[in-house]
Design a protein around this motif. Structure first.
Motif, short mmCIF file in Angstrom:
data_model
loop_
_atom_site.label_atom_id
_atom_site.label_comp_id
_atom_site.label_asym_id
_atom_site.label_seq_id
_atom_site.Cartn_x
_atom_site.Cartn_y
_atom_site.Cartn_z
N LYS A 203 0.80 -1.23 0.00
CA LYS A 203 0.00 0.00 0.00
C LYS A 203 0.83 1.28 0.00
O LYS A 203 0.37 2.30 -0.52
N GLN A 204 2.03 1.25 0.59
CA GLN A 204 2.77 2.50 0.81
C GLN A 204 4.17 2.41 0.20
O GLN A 204 4.91 1.47 0.47
N VAL A 205 4.52 3.43 -0.58
CA VAL A 205 5.83 3.49 -1.23
C VAL A 205 6.45 4.86 -1.01
O VAL A 205 5.76 5.88 -1.13
N VAL A 206 7.73 4.88 -0.70
CA VAL A 206 8.50 6.13 -0.63
C VAL A 206 9.45 6.17 -1.82
O VAL A 206 10.13 5.19 -2.11
N ILE A 207 9.46 7.30 -2.52
CA ILE A 207 10.38 7.51 -3.63
C ILE A 207 11.37 8.59 -3.22
O ILE A 207 10.96 9.70 -2.85
N VAL A 208 12.64 8.27 -3.25
CA VAL A 208 13.68 9.23 -2.91
C VAL A 208 14.14 9.88 -4.21
O VAL A 208 14.78 9.24 -5.05
N GLY A 209 13.82 11.15 -4.39
CA GLY A 209 14.20 11.86 -5.60
C GLY A 209 13.00 12.47 -6.30
O GLY A 209 12.01 11.78 -6.57
N GLY A 210 13.08 13.77 -6.58
CA GLY A 210 11.98 14.48 -7.23
C GLY A 210 12.36 14.96 -8.61
O GLY A 210 11.94 16.04 -9.03
N GLY A 211 13.12 14.13 -9.34
CA GLY A 211 13.45 14.44 -10.72
C GLY A 211 12.48 13.74 -11.66
O GLY A 211 11.40 13.30 -11.26
N LEU A 212 12.88 13.60 -12.93
CA LEU A 212 11.99 13.02 -13.94
C LEU A 212 11.53 11.61 -13.57
O LEU A 212 10.34 11.31 -13.56
N VAL A 228 1.82 7.20 -2.10
CA VAL A 228 3.18 7.55 -2.52
C VAL A 228 3.66 8.81 -1.81
O VAL A 228 2.95 9.80 -1.72
N THR A 229 4.90 8.72 -1.32
CA THR A 229 5.57 9.87 -0.71
C THR A 229 6.89 10.11 -1.45
O THR A 229 7.63 9.17 -1.73
N ILE A 230 7.16 11.38 -1.78
CA ILE A 230 8.43 11.75 -2.42
C ILE A 230 9.27 12.53 -1.42
O ILE A 230 8.78 13.46 -0.77
N VAL A 231 10.53 12.15 -1.28
CA VAL A 231 11.48 12.88 -0.44
C VAL A 231 12.52 13.49 -1.37
O VAL A 231 13.23 12.77 -2.09
N LEU A 251 4.67 21.24 -8.26
CA LEU A 251 4.42 20.72 -6.91
C LEU A 251 2.93 20.67 -6.62
O LEU A 251 2.43 19.68 -6.07
N GLU A 252 2.21 21.70 -7.01
CA GLU A 252 0.76 21.72 -6.78
C GLU A 252 0.08 20.59 -7.55
O GLU A 252 -0.83 19.93 -7.04
N ILE A 253 0.53 20.35 -8.78
CA ILE A 253 -0.05 19.26 -9.58
C ILE A 253 0.21 17.91 -8.93
O ILE A 253 -0.68 17.07 -8.84
N ILE A 254 1.45 17.71 -8.50
CA ILE A 254 1.83 16.43 -7.89
C ILE A 254 1.04 16.20 -6.59
O ILE A 254 0.55 15.09 -6.34
N GLU A 255 0.88 17.23 -5.79
CA GLU A 255 0.12 17.08 -4.54
C GLU A 255 -1.36 16.86 -4.84
O GLU A 255 -2.03 16.12 -4.10
N ASP A 256 -1.88 17.47 -5.92
CA ASP A 256 -3.27 17.23 -6.31
C ASP A 256 -3.50 15.78 -6.73
O ASP A 256 -4.62 15.27 -6.66
N MET A 257 -2.42 15.13 -7.15
CA MET A 257 -2.52 13.70 -7.52
C MET A 257 -2.58 12.81 -6.28
O MET A 257 -2.77 11.59 -6.40
N GLY A 258 -2.40 13.40 -5.11
CA GLY A 258 -2.44 12.63 -3.88
C GLY A 258 -1.08 12.16 -3.41
O GLY A 258 -0.98 11.27 -2.55
N VAL A 259 -0.01 12.74 -3.96
CA VAL A 259 1.35 12.38 -3.56
C VAL A 259 1.81 13.34 -2.47
O VAL A 259 1.70 14.57 -2.61
N GLN A 260 2.34 12.80 -1.38
CA GLN A 260 2.90 13.62 -0.32
C GLN A 260 4.36 13.94 -0.65
O GLN A 260 5.11 13.05 -1.04
N VAL A 261 4.74 15.20 -0.52
CA VAL A 261 6.08 15.61 -0.92
C VAL A 261 6.78 16.30 0.25
O VAL A 261 6.23 17.21 0.88
#
Length: 528
Positions: A203-212, A228-231, A251-261
């Motif tokens: 259910k829960q994934v952390v992604i390290v890196g906010g590039g492409l 999903v959480t991005i660090v 950032l606003e678009i990504i957060e609207d997708m439900g991703v925590q940043v």
């Protein structure tokens, strides 16, 4: 290159005057064939003429070994076979599954695409090239004196020319506990398959890196309803590619997708819960994040070890000249490992351009040289069209730069052009990419804008809808758009690419465009 034409008298060969040198050699100068005398007073040279004989160039058969089976290798063997059907070519792929589109791995992970959609060669295209493929076989050692290589199975192979296209590997910070279950990178099919299997029921994934890659993977995983959480270590997303305003909108678009940043933060330690069912990512800020999988997407490092071991000169990558040639005249490097004029380029467009230059050079065109590739980045997210070309910000302290901006912040529509000395040097296109192909051409050719400046971002171009299956994500071109262009304008591959914009970005769709053009030609022949 020779062009036969009716525009000059029969028996006449016209050669443009050329005084310069290529890599300190003057072999291309027309003056080499003519009289060097000039008027002693006015210094005006005499009329340039000479008797010449024109003959088709033919080189001796050679054996080429290509180490790697990514984007650069794919383009090289395709272009080379168009120019030379005789030379013996061997490709060594460390991976069991060679020649696929790594950019699409996130869509393979979420099963939006099956594996066949990522393959660069369709049907029997590879077999037609007459290339020896050594799958799941790496090159372990080079002997520059004997001109041999030893593969991972202990076999020795001779070569006339050796081409290194070993790509790059995912970067992991020191101390990452890779022995723990649930920690991944995403650079290969093997990585993707392992991640797909592991995520079943999670259910829960952390992604390290906010590039492409990090953002595209986040978008793909959200489509499967994973949390999903991005660090991101930097203060904004895609910091190297975007300006602050574009990053803010993204950032606003990504957060609207439900991703925590989490920005300005990093994973300092990773532990497991008492029952070992979950990972805990401990952030530098002190916050713990519970998750079931953690994916690192924080950049890559070129695979230069093979070259370094035999004193092929390296910096961050393998150092090459404009011919993509190393300090060993029989060893070349292309793609992500090639460091050209102190620059490494990890984009597919650069790999393709380098491969084309090298294929022409090794076929005998000594005038073929690599002059660099403009920076471009295309974010593949269903929620937004976003790309950058050239520079995205005016260099600190630089003077003479101007910015032309069109902004509708509430609609996430932002376009910016950067102009220097009446030339377009950079652009950000968010909301749609209608001008992508045109702007790319303006930057590459260094075109003076003049009156055209008034049309930048004011052209009112109507977006052509995608017809049929999406073929080119860079310019939003479908299979039907290509077929329609062929019907209207004929089967001219280059003209079709220019007209539709297909193949003008990363270049990965060129082979599919070419197949459509060739299929049309075959149908014409059948109809008589």
């Amino acid at each position: 290159r020779v062009q036969i034409t009716q525009k000059i008298k029969k028996g006449v060969v016209f050669l443009p005057m050329h005084w310069g040198k290529t890599l300190k050699s003057d072999f291309r100068r027309a003056n080499n064939l003519t009289n060097e005398k000039y008027d002693p007073i006015s210094k005006e040279p005499g009329y340039k003429f000479s008797a010449v004989q024109v003959a088709r160039y033919k080189k001796a058969k050679q054996k080429l070994i290509l180490v790697g089976a990514g984007a650069a290798a794919y383009r090289f063997i395709n272009t080379y076979r168009e120019l030379n059907e005789v030379d013996e070519i061997h490709v060594f792929s460390k991976e069991e599954h060679p020649f696929y589109n790594r950019v699409l791995l996130p869509e393979y992970v979420n099963e939006q695409l099956d594996w066949s959609a990522l393959l660069k060669f369709k049907n029997d295209e590879f077999e037609q090239l007459n290339v020896y493929l050594h799958q799941a076989t790496s090159i372990e050692k080079i002997d520059r004196v004997a001109k041999t290589v030893v593969d991972s199975k202990g076999n020795t192979h001779t070569y006339d020319k050796l081409i290194l296209a070993t790509g790059s590997r995912a970067f992991l910070p020191p101390g990452v506990p890779v022995h723990l279950p649930g920690i991944f990178t995403l650079r290969s099919r093997k990585n993707a398959d392992e991640l797909k299997r592991y995520l079943q029921g999670k259910k829960q994934v952390v992604i390290v890196g906010g590039g492409l890659l990090g953002l595209e993977l986040a978008g793909a995983l959200r489509e499967t309803n994973l949390e999903v959480t991005i660090v991101q270590l930097a203060s904004r997303l895609m910091q190297r590619q975007l300006d602050p305003l574009a990053s803010k909108l993204l950032l606003e678009i990504i957060e609207d997708m439900g991703v925590q940043v989490f920005l300005n933060d990093e994973v300092k330690d990773i532990t497991t819960t008492n029952n070992a069912n979950q990972l805990v990512a401990h952030l530098k800020s002190g916050k713990p994040i519970h998750c079931e999988a953690l994916v690192y997407a924080i950049g890559t490092r070129p695979n230069v070890e093979l070259a370094k071991a035999v004193d092929v000169q390296c910096g961050k990558g393998v150092l090459v000249n404009d011919y993509l040639q190393t300090n060993d005249p029989d060893i070349f490097a292309i793609g992500e490992i090639a460091e050209h004029r102190q620059k490494l380029s990890g984009i597919t467009a650069a790999a393709e351009a380098q491969a084309n230059v090298l294929a022409n050079y090794l076929s005998g065109d000594l005038g073929s040289s690599y002059q660099g590739t403009i920076l471009m980045n295309i974010l593949k997210l269903a929620q937004i069209d976003l790309c950058t070309l050239g520079i995205s910000e005016v260099p600190n302290g630089a003077k003479g730069y101007e910015e032309i901006i069109l902004l509708d912040q509430s609609k996430y529509y932002y376009k910016k052009c950067i102009v220097y000395q009446d030339k377009l040097v950079g652009a950000i296109l968010m909301g749609d990419k209608a001008e992508f192909a045109e702007f790319k051409s303006l930057i590459e050719e260094g075109t003076e804008l003049s009156e055209k400046r008034m049309e930048l971002l004011r052209s009112g171009v109507n977006l052509t809808p995608v017809i049929g299956e999406l073929l080119c994500a860079c310019s939003n071109v479908g299979v039907g758009n290509i077929q329609q262009a062929i019907e209207n304008n004929g089967p001219d591959f280059q003209a079709i690419c220019q007209q539709t914009g297909a193949g003008q970005g990363c270049g990965t769709c060129k082979s599919e465009v070419k197949n459509l053009v060739e299929s049309y030609k075959i149908e014409l022949l059948k109809k008589g």
